[in-house]
Design a protein around this motif. Structure first.
Motif, short mmCIF file in Angstrom:
data_model
loop_
_atom_site.label_atom_id
_atom_site.label_comp_id
_atom_site.label_asym_id
_atom_site.label_seq_id
_atom_site.Cartn_x
_atom_site.Cartn_y
_atom_site.Cartn_z
N LYS A 86 0.78 -1.20 0.04
CA LYS A 86 0.10 0.04 -0.22
C LYS A 86 1.01 1.21 -0.09
O LYS A 86 1.98 1.09 0.36
CB LYS A 86 -0.83 -0.10 1.31
N SER A 87 0.33 2.41 -0.31
CA SER A 87 1.10 3.61 -0.51
C SER A 87 0.33 4.87 0.26
O SER A 87 -0.79 4.61 0.06
CB SER A 87 1.57 3.95 -1.92
N TYR A 88 1.13 5.69 0.85
CA TYR A 88 0.53 6.70 1.43
C TYR A 88 -0.16 7.63 0.53
O TYR A 88 -1.25 8.14 0.92
CB TYR A 88 1.67 7.57 2.10
N ALA A 89 0.52 7.80 -0.73
CA ALA A 89 -0.09 8.58 -1.44
C ALA A 89 -1.52 8.13 -2.11
O ALA A 89 -2.52 8.95 -2.27
CB ALA A 89 0.60 8.50 -2.91
N ASP A 90 -1.65 6.82 -2.25
CA ASP A 90 -2.92 6.19 -2.49
C ASP A 90 -4.03 6.53 -1.27
O ASP A 90 -5.19 6.93 -1.43
CB ASP A 90 -3.06 4.75 -2.82
N ARG A 91 -3.43 6.30 -0.18
CA ARG A 91 -4.41 6.43 0.87
C ARG A 91 -4.81 7.96 1.04
O ARG A 91 -6.07 8.02 1.31
CB ARG A 91 -3.62 5.86 2.34
N ILE A 92 -3.99 8.75 0.77
CA ILE A 92 -4.55 10.32 0.85
C ILE A 92 -5.51 10.35 -0.03
O ILE A 92 -6.68 11.18 0.12
CB ILE A 92 -3.12 10.93 0.66
N ALA A 93 -5.32 10.23 -1.40
CA ALA A 93 -6.20 10.06 -2.52
C ALA A 93 -7.50 9.64 -1.99
O ALA A 93 -8.46 9.97 -2.16
CB ALA A 93 -5.83 9.51 -3.75
N LYS A 94 -7.71 8.38 -1.30
CA LYS A 94 -8.86 7.55 -1.06
C LYS A 94 -9.61 8.45 0.28
O LYS A 94 -10.62 8.63 -0.12
CB LYS A 94 -8.46 6.16 -0.15
N GLU A 95 -8.62 8.87 1.05
CA GLU A 95 -9.42 9.65 2.09
C GLU A 95 -10.09 10.96 1.64
O GLU A 95 -11.07 11.53 1.99
CB GLU A 95 -8.48 9.97 3.19
N GLN A 96 -9.29 11.51 0.53
CA GLN A 96 -9.69 12.77 0.08
C GLN A 96 -11.09 12.45 -0.59
O GLN A 96 -12.02 13.40 -0.70
CB GLN A 96 -8.99 13.40 -0.98
N GLN A 97 -11.24 11.42 -1.35
CA GLN A 97 -12.49 11.17 -1.88
C GLN A 97 -13.63 11.08 -1.17
O GLN A 97 -14.62 11.38 -1.49
CB GLN A 97 -12.02 10.01 -3.02
N LYS A 98 -13.07 10.17 -0.03
CA LYS A 98 -14.16 9.74 0.86
C LYS A 98 -14.91 11.07 1.63
O LYS A 98 -16.08 11.05 1.85
CB LYS A 98 -13.49 8.95 2.08
N VAL A 102 -14.26 34.61 15.06
CA VAL A 102 -13.41 34.06 15.64
C VAL A 102 -12.49 33.09 14.72
O VAL A 102 -12.71 33.02 13.30
CB VAL A 102 -13.81 32.61 16.64
N ALA A 103 -11.33 32.82 14.94
CA ALA A 103 -10.43 32.11 13.83
C ALA A 103 -10.79 30.48 14.40
O ALA A 103 -10.60 30.18 15.55
CB ALA A 103 -8.93 32.29 14.05
N LEU A 104 -11.21 29.77 13.61
CA LEU A 104 -11.57 28.19 14.09
C LEU A 104 -10.78 27.22 13.10
O LEU A 104 -10.59 27.29 12.09
CB LEU A 104 -13.07 28.17 13.61
N ALA A 105 -10.30 26.30 14.11
CA ALA A 105 -9.73 25.30 13.38
C ALA A 105 -10.54 24.09 13.80
O ALA A 105 -10.66 23.81 14.93
CB ALA A 105 -8.25 25.01 13.63
N VAL A 106 -11.01 22.87 12.86
CA VAL A 106 -11.59 21.77 13.29
C VAL A 106 -10.87 20.63 12.70
O VAL A 106 -10.53 20.40 11.46
CB VAL A 106 -13.11 21.87 12.89
N MET A 107 -10.34 19.64 13.47
CA MET A 107 -9.93 18.45 13.18
C MET A 107 -11.01 17.56 12.52
O MET A 107 -11.97 17.52 12.98
CB MET A 107 -8.94 17.80 14.25
N ALA A 108 -10.55 16.98 11.25
CA ALA A 108 -11.66 16.16 10.76
C ALA A 108 -11.22 14.65 11.20
O ALA A 108 -10.32 13.83 10.69
CB ALA A 108 -11.74 16.15 9.18
N GLY A 109 -11.81 14.18 12.02
CA GLY A 109 -11.83 12.68 12.50
C GLY A 109 -11.84 11.80 11.48
O GLY A 109 -11.73 10.45 11.57
N ASP A 110 -12.83 12.21 10.35
CA ASP A 110 -13.09 11.23 9.34
C ASP A 110 -12.08 11.09 8.29
O ASP A 110 -12.08 10.30 7.32
CB ASP A 110 -14.33 11.66 8.51
N PHE A 111 -11.04 11.99 8.31
CA PHE A 111 -9.77 11.87 7.61
C PHE A 111 -8.78 11.26 8.03
O PHE A 111 -7.99 11.91 9.14
CB PHE A 111 -9.45 13.32 6.97
#
Lengths: 332, 301
Positions: free
Chosen positions: B111-123, B142-151
């Protein structure tokens, strides 16, 4: 050269070092034979020694990342306290975080490196079983990080530079550690070290194990010793998650690019401190000498900077860490 | 020891390839385990793991992913969180130009990180695991930062560090309150020590924000672990947590394996951390907006 093998414990030999140690033993045997019998083996000894040196060079030039990790963990590798003894003169150890306890995994105190007065903070794993237990194998609890911060603030007050020596598999993952907020202790150190008004030099001397290492690892200059490593997770941990078996640690070490030249290339560290041929465990004194020279030279440069410049440079260095791709089409 | 990615094994890894494709914990009826995936269209019904009642998914979502029966807080996606916290339509996303790289050319077991990132982006439709921008909360800017647990389980890599550092500098420059919503399995292994460096980088940016007198509210949600906890999550002037959120450095399994003993009940939960003195307030999801607004009024307004 081969003499430096005499203090290497063969039982602790790493697999790839066995041929080296065998050669060294042949040399030693011939030498004692020569003394015993009075016969002249000079030629053979010279040849074997040359072989030994070239094998040592070759082996260490070709170390895989996993082999480097094994060298960094070598039971005879100099530890934090060894370097303090070699490098820091007139050391005055200071104890405790004034909150909870004195964490013996982190040693701190005042001393001199070269002619420079410093606050030295070092992680120390312990040598024999008894000491290892006492030092918790170099895995600090929150109070260790809080002690370190207390000493750094003290250094700031008297504008003494801070030198940290990093060698840990990680902060201790235990109940007490979590209860007393190890994450908070590390986080606070990161923030406060980034703005401490005195020079900070950090050197990874053995294992740079993730957050536990970084907790005393934010400085103006960060160096890694030639066969030390720095990683976001242990190779075993990474392997057990991604490969689903800890046995793939060698592959994980390879994939994470955790060795000195790569770390420098990626901008994770600024400098590499050279080790003696065959690693620091073959010649601790030489390793100590190299470390001392690095610290002295680096502090001399940092001391020249006015405080604000120093802080701005430190911020710029840390701000630049990481690799991203700036996408064109997106809107800012 | 392996605290930084402690939860990745249970979440990030299994997240992409196997079961849980949405942030909801999908509970299928035990007698038909094979139906847990997609044959039920994203699950019309779900079982609350806390009260075990069967819930109509839509009512849960409309209730900000909180169980209407027992108040159990389900996980939200990054986008859902933005929507839940901000005044409608007020979120103006920034720094989307910062995208992921693959500096180590990381690959493992075919598996590769690049593929994994692409998959997560698509998802997820996001470029990375952090959403940053300007927003209004009850009329307060406000300045807001939200972590995405789904990524990739909100793991912290170079992009997360860079976007957060940019947002912190933006907040410093414009004297804005800073809100960071944390959900994270820890630092991202696939970028090696570069991920680790993001802890130092974001903390350094927070030091300057702190020097400038900004108010930083960290909101810790389930789960916040590893390098995220050991950096910006624990540096809030005020630290809020959602009820029962898991918060820690090392993951519970790593600790249990190390000490070879069972962990006490409630260990590493928000309430436990508050008792130990590391969380200011535990705020139910429905009250977050007004609590944040109230704190801004007391400090930076």
């Amino acid at each position: 050269m081969a003499e430096s093998e005499s203090n290497i414990d063969t039982a602790a030999a790493l697999p790839f070092e066995k041929p080296i140690i065998r050669l060294a033993k042949e040399v030693a045997d011939l030498e004692s034979e020569q003394i015993k019998t009075g016969r002249d083996y000079g030629m053979e000894i010279r040849q074997l020694r040359a072989q030994y040196v070239s094998l040592l060079q070759k082996t260490y030039q070709q170390l895989t990342p996993w082999e480097t990790v094994l060298v960094a963990r070598h039971p005879q590798r100099p530890l934090g306290l060894d370097y303090i003894n070699m490098v820091v003169k007139n050391f005055v150890p200071l104890h405790g975080d004034r909150r909870f306890a004195d964490d013996k995994a982190i040693i701190g105190g005042l001393g001199r490196v070269g002619t420079e007065k410093v606050m030295c903070i070092a992680q120390h794993k312990g040598r024999d079983t008894k000491e290892k237990l006492e030092r918790n194998f170099g895995m600090p609890h929150p109070e260790g990080y809080r002690k370190a911060l207390r000493l750094m603030k003290l250094a700031e007050k008297f504008t003494l530079p801070v030198v940290t020596l990093i060698d840990t598999t990680g902060a201790y993952p235990g109940i007490g550690s979590e209860e007393r907020g190890v994450a908070e202790a590390i986080a606070l150190n990161l923030r406060e070290m980034s703005r401490l008004k005195t020079p900070i030099v950090c050197v990874i001397i053995g294992e740079g194990g993730s957050g536990g290492a970084l907790g005393i690892g934010v400085g103006d200059r960060v160096a890694v010793m030639q066969y030390a490593y720095y990683s976001v997770i242990s190779p075993e941990g990474c392997a057990s998650i991604l490969w689903r078996t800890g046995e793939k640690a060698a592959e994980a070490a390879e994939a994470m690019k955790l060795v000195a030249p790569k770390l420098k290339e990626l901008g994770v560290v600024d400098d590499i401190v050279k080790e003696p041929l065959g690693g620091a465990h073959r010649n601790p004194a030489e390793a100590g000498y190299n470390l001392e020279r690095y610290i002295v030279r680096t502090l001399r440069n940092l001391n020249r900077l006015p405080t604000q410049r120093l802080l701005d440079q430190r911020y710029a260095t840390w701000r630049a860490k990481g690799r991203v791709k700036i996408l064109e089409e997106a809107t800012a | 020891m392996d605290g930084l990615i402690a939860r990745e094994d249970t979440m990030a890894e299994s997240n992409g390839e196997q079961q849980i494709t949405s942030p909801y914990e999908v509970y299928s009826s035990p007698d038909r385990p094979e139906r847990r995936k997609r044959d039920v269209p994203e699950g019309l019904w779900m079982r609350c793991p806390a009260c075990e009642k069967m819930l109509y998914r839509k009512t849960v979502t409309e209730n900000a992913e909180v169980c209407p029966e027992c108040n159990h807080h389900f996980r939200m996606t990054g986008r859902q969180r933005v929507e839940q916290l901000c005044d409608p339509g007020s979120f103006e996303e920034r720094f989307t130009e910062v995208g992921p790289d693959d500096p180590l050319e990381f690959h493992w077991a075919a598996k590769s990180y690049a593929d994994r990132i692409a998959k997560e982006q698509q998802k997820t439709g996001n470029t990375e695991a952090l959403l940053t921008g300007d927003a209004y909360i009850k009329g307060r800017r406000v300045a807001l930062a939200v972590m995405a647990g789904d990524f990739l389980m909100g793991s912290m890599g170079s992009v997360l560090g860079e976007k957060l550092a940019r947002l912190i500098e933006h907040a410093t420059e414009h004297k804005l309150p800073l809100i960071v919503v944390c959900i994270s399995g820890g630092a991202r292994m696939h970028e090696g020590a570069l991920s680790l460096m993001q802890m130092g980088k974001t903390s350094a940016a927070l030091a300057r924000y702190d020097d400038a007198g900004g108010l930083y509210i960290a909101l810790l949600t389930d789960p916040t672990t590893g390098g995220t906890t050991a950096s910006f999550a624990m540096l809030g002037d005020i630290i809020m947590a959602e009820p029962k959120a898991l918060i820690g450095f090392a993951g519970p399994r790593v600790i249990a394996n190390t000490i070879k003993a069972e962990l006490p009940e409630g260990f590493q939960r928000a309430e436990f951390l508050q008792n130990k003195g590391f969380v200011d307030m535990i705020v139910p999801r429905h009250e977050l907006r007004s609590e944040i607004a109230r704190l801004i009024d007391y400090t930076m307004a």
